[in-house]
Design a protein around this motif. Structure first.
Motif, PDB file in Angstrom:
ATOM      1  N   THR A 188      47.069 -89.567  58.790  1.00 34.65           N
ATOM      2  CA  THR A 188      47.444 -88.168  58.984  1.00 34.65           C
ATOM      3  C   THR A 188      47.539 -87.864  60.474  1.00 34.65           C
ATOM      4  OG1 THR A 188      46.178 -87.688  56.978  1.00 34.65           O
ATOM      5  CG2 THR A 188      46.934 -85.815  58.286  1.00 34.65           C
ATOM      6  N   SER A 189      48.755 -87.785  60.970  1.00 38.36           N
ATOM      7  CA  SER A 189      48.977 -87.587  62.402  1.00 38.36           C
ATOM      8  C   SER A 189      48.447 -86.231  62.858  1.00 38.36           C
ATOM      9  CB  SER A 189      50.468 -87.679  62.729  1.00 38.36           C
ATOM     10  OG  SER A 189      50.972 -88.946  62.407  1.00 38.36           O
ATOM     11  N   SER A 190      47.690 -86.249  63.956  1.00 42.50           N
ATOM     12  CA  SER A 190      47.178 -85.042  64.630  1.00 42.50           C
ATOM     13  C   SER A 190      46.298 -84.167  63.746  1.00 42.50           C
ATOM     14  CB  SER A 190      48.336 -84.205  65.188  1.00 42.50           C
ATOM     15  OG  SER A 190      48.999 -84.893  66.221  1.00 42.50           O
ATOM     16  N   ALA A 191      45.708 -84.725  62.691  1.00 43.20           N
ATOM     17  CA  ALA A 191      44.817 -83.923  61.856  1.00 43.20           C
ATOM     18  C   ALA A 191      43.614 -83.409  62.650  1.00 43.20           C
ATOM     19  CB  ALA A 191      44.336 -84.735  60.655  1.00 43.20           C
ATOM     20  N   HIS A 192      43.203 -84.157  63.679  1.00 44.36           N
ATOM     21  CA  HIS A 192      42.054 -83.752  64.481  1.00 44.36           C
ATOM     22  C   HIS A 192      42.373 -82.559  65.377  1.00 44.36           C
ATOM     23  CE1 HIS A 192      44.512 -86.487  66.807  1.00 44.36           C
ATOM     24  NE2 HIS A 192      43.825 -86.283  67.911  1.00 44.36           N
ATOM     25  N   ARG A 193      43.662 -82.207  65.484  1.00 43.64           N
ATOM     26  CA  ARG A 193      44.054 -81.061  66.294  1.00 43.64           C
ATOM     27  C   ARG A 193      44.779 -79.994  65.488  1.00 43.64           C
ATOM     28  NH1 ARG A 193      46.376 -84.951  71.073  1.00 43.64           N
ATOM     29  NH2 ARG A 193      47.599 -85.689  69.313  1.00 43.64           N
ATOM     30  N   ALA A 194      44.955 -80.230  64.196  1.00 38.77           N
ATOM     31  CA  ALA A 194      45.714 -79.305  63.352  1.00 38.77           C
ATOM     32  C   ALA A 194      44.831 -78.164  62.861  1.00 38.77           C
ATOM     33  CB  ALA A 194      46.297 -80.047  62.158  1.00 38.77           C
ATOM     34  N   ASN A 195      45.450 -77.003  62.717  1.00 41.39           N
ATOM     35  CA  ASN A 195      44.772 -75.861  62.109  1.00 41.39           C
ATOM     36  C   ASN A 195      44.870 -75.901  60.590  1.00 41.39           C
ATOM     37  OD1 ASN A 195      46.335 -74.612  64.811  1.00 41.39           O
ATOM     38  ND2 ASN A 195      44.154 -74.176  64.675  1.00 41.39           N
ATOM     39  N   TYR A 196      45.971 -76.476  60.094  1.00 41.12           N
ATOM     40  CA  TYR A 196      46.204 -76.553  58.648  1.00 41.12           C
ATOM     41  C   TYR A 196      46.867 -77.879  58.293  1.00 41.12           C
ATOM     42  CZ  TYR A 196      45.692 -71.403  58.628  1.00 41.12           C
ATOM     43  OH  TYR A 196      45.238 -70.118  58.775  1.00 41.12           O
ATOM     44  N   LEU A 197      46.710 -78.266  57.039  1.00 38.59           N
ATOM     45  CA  LEU A 197      47.521 -79.316  56.420  1.00 38.59           C
ATOM     46  C   LEU A 197      48.184 -78.715  55.189  1.00 38.59           C
ATOM     47  CD1 LEU A 197      45.127 -82.414  56.069  1.00 38.59           C
ATOM     48  CD2 LEU A 197      46.620 -81.910  58.001  1.00 38.59           C
ATOM     49  N   ILE A 198      49.334 -79.258  54.808  1.00 33.77           N
ATOM     50  CA  ILE A 198      49.822 -79.063  53.445  1.00 33.77           C
ATOM     51  C   ILE A 198      49.602 -80.387  52.734  1.00 33.77           C
ATOM     52  CG2 ILE A 198      51.805 -78.699  51.951  1.00 33.77           C
ATOM     53  CD1 ILE A 198      52.849 -76.640  53.813  1.00 33.77           C
ATOM     54  N   ALA A 199      48.726 -80.371  51.732  1.00 33.63           N
ATOM     55  CA  ALA A 199      48.307 -81.603  51.056  1.00 33.63           C
ATOM     56  C   ALA A 199      48.916 -81.683  49.665  1.00 33.63           C
ATOM     57  CB  ALA A 199      46.788 -81.666  50.957  1.00 33.63           C
ATOM     58  N   LEU A 200      49.383 -82.868  49.302  1.00 32.01           N
ATOM     59  CA  LEU A 200      49.878 -83.137  47.954  1.00 32.01           C
ATOM     60  C   LEU A 200      48.724 -83.708  47.140  1.00 32.01           C
ATOM     61  CD1 LEU A 200      52.406 -83.232  46.105  1.00 32.01           C
ATOM     62  CD2 LEU A 200      52.687 -85.610  46.823  1.00 32.01           C
ATOM     63  N   VAL A 201      48.391 -83.022  46.047  1.00 30.18           N
ATOM     64  CA  VAL A 201      47.176 -83.321  45.295  1.00 30.18           C
ATOM     65  C   VAL A 201      47.498 -83.347  43.801  1.00 30.18           C
ATOM     66  CG1 VAL A 201      44.851 -82.466  44.747  1.00 30.18           C
ATOM     67  CG2 VAL A 201      45.750 -82.233  47.070  1.00 30.18           C
ATOM     68  N   ARG A 202      46.780 -84.212  43.069  1.00 30.93           N
ATOM     69  CA  ARG A 202      46.977 -84.281  41.623  1.00 30.93           C
ATOM     70  C   ARG A 202      46.160 -83.194  40.941  1.00 30.93           C
ATOM     71  NH1 ARG A 202      49.572 -86.992  38.330  1.00 30.93           N
ATOM     72  NH2 ARG A 202      50.295 -88.469  39.918  1.00 30.93           N
ATOM     73  N   THR A 203      46.839 -82.379  40.128  1.00 28.67           N
ATOM     74  CA  THR A 203      46.183 -81.284  39.415  1.00 28.67           C
ATOM     75  C   THR A 203      46.167 -81.496  37.907  1.00 28.67           C
ATOM     76  OG1 THR A 203      48.297 -80.102  39.706  1.00 28.67           O
ATOM     77  CG2 THR A 203      46.461 -79.450  41.117  1.00 28.67           C
ATOM     78  N   SER A 204      46.861 -82.511  37.420  1.00 26.46           N
ATOM     79  CA  SER A 204      46.836 -82.859  35.993  1.00 26.46           C
ATOM     80  C   SER A 204      46.788 -84.367  35.867  1.00 26.46           C
ATOM     81  CB  SER A 204      48.081 -82.324  35.270  1.00 26.46           C
ATOM     82  OG  SER A 204      48.101 -80.913  35.276  1.00 26.46           O
TER      83      SER A 204
END
Length: 382
Positions: free
Chosen positions: A164-180
């Motif tokens: 995850t590029s620049s996660a250490h400096r990001a305010n937010y992520l948009i994450a793809l997650v399994r919900t079913s």
């Protein structure tokens, strides 16, 4: 079977003035010593430069004014993007938010998400990361295992994202997650969530490059809570949205201008009278660059019209990143220079750092194997 059509695009009036404005802005910043033109500038993180871009209206240019945008056309934004990249401007801090995450929120986010997040992005003070890749899944996004379970007023997320590029400096992520649970249709049951990195339950761990750089990260979710109004689009409908998002990620000028600084400097070093071999390679690269720009602007026009040119975007990314990788390989043989590592401005350092980064060009945003599978399917070959 799909026909590939990269039709011509008529640029809107006033584009030449916009180019002049952006070039003058970059030139003034360089003259003031606030930055030195960077190789691979869209990966160069400079929060202060992003703030200045926000002040000038260069972020969220196409978004509605009610959310801080400029209500410009997608083609005007395209001109801004290629001028920033060609000028080596350090736009990496706001890049993901402006290129794709903000578009997702604008199109599919709740009204609260739009009102609280989009204006902060346009000021150049809010940065995003992409929460797609996972351990052991490579470029197969349908293999996502990070799981969200419904809770009172929202969702609880457990799992891990990686690279995850620049996660250490990001305010937010948009994450793809399994919900079913997984079905026969592997693309079903996935959802996108807006992740506030300041909230408890998310841990960022650095992944260092071989040369010691810290661009990538592992992101671990441990009972992380996301409220219902931070779901992007429909629950279990994330696959369609993420593939549409990738059209923005794969088709822009960042997919063929990452090594533009090396191309331009190599031509300068070879001089006005290159030998026949060098002249042939220069002509070939310039011709390829012109064609890639035509294809990329055509896709920008499709996106502006509300289309989802997924296969065309994949083709631009495949050809464009191959072009990027080839530039350092060719010029290191034409110009007798020993590549070195460092952040200086010498040709040796420019060549060395470009060679070091080039293998990643055809991986990030989808490997060439994945993209060529999509292209083959679009052609009816599989």
């Amino acid at each position: 079977m799909q026909d590939f059509k990269f039709g011509p695009v008529q640029m809107p009036s006033g584009v030449d003035l916009l180019r002049q404005e952006i070039r003058a802005f970059i030139a003034d910043e360089v003259a003031a010593g606030t930055f030195t033109p960077k190789r691979n500038s869209w990966s160069s993180f400079d929060a202060d430069f992003s703030r200045k871009c926000g002040e000038r209206g260069f972020i969220g240019m196409t978004w509605p004014k009610q959310y801080g945008g400029g209500e410009k056309t997608a083609l005007e934004r395209y001109v801004m993007t290629e001028e920033m990249l060609a000028g080596g401007a350090p736009v990496g801090a706001h890049w993901v938010a402006d290129r794709q995450s903000g578009h997702q929120i604008l199109r599919y986010g709740s009204e609260r998400a739009k009102q609280t997040i989009l204006p902060k992005i346009t000021t150049g003070l809010c940065f995003f990361g992409i929460g797609m890749s996972e351990p052991d899944s490579g470029s197969d996004l349908a293999a996502v295992r990070t799981r969200a379970v419904k809770a009172d007023g929202g969702w609880r997320i457990h799992g891990t994202k990686v690279w995850t590029s620049s996660a250490h400096r990001a305010n937010y992520l948009i994450a793809l997650v399994r919900t079913s649970a997984k079905e026969e249709n592997r693309h079903a049951g996935l959802t996108q969530f807006i992740i506030d990195m300041a909230e408890p339950g998310v841990t960022v761990r650095p992944i260092y490059n071989l040369y010691g750089g810290h661009d990538f990260n592992e992101v671990v979710f441990d009972d992380y809570f996301v409220p219902d109004d931070m779901v992007v689009g429909e629950v279990d409908g994330g696959w369609k949205m993420v593939t549409g998002e990738l059209a923005f990620e794969r088709s822009g000028p960042d997919r063929f201008l990452s090594t533009y600084q090396l191309l331009a400097e190599s031509i300068r070093v070879l001089g006005s009278e290159p030998d026949d071999r060098a002249a042939n390679e220069i002509g070939r690269f310039v011709a390829h660059l012109a064609i890639l720009r035509r294809m990329s602007t055509s896709v920008a026009g499709m996106l502006h019209r509300g289309q989802q040119p997924l296969v065309e975007a994949a083709l631009v990314k495949d050809i464009g990143t191959t072009f990027e990788r080839e530039i350092p390989e060719v010029f290191r043989h034409l110009i007798p220079t020993e590549p070195t590592m460092g952040s200086g401005d010498s040709y040796a350092e420019l060549l060395g750092m470009t060679i070091l980064r080039a293998p990643g060009f055809t991986i990030r945003g989808g490997t060439r194997e994945i993209l060529r599978g999509m292209i083959a399917k679009g052609l009816g070959l599989r």
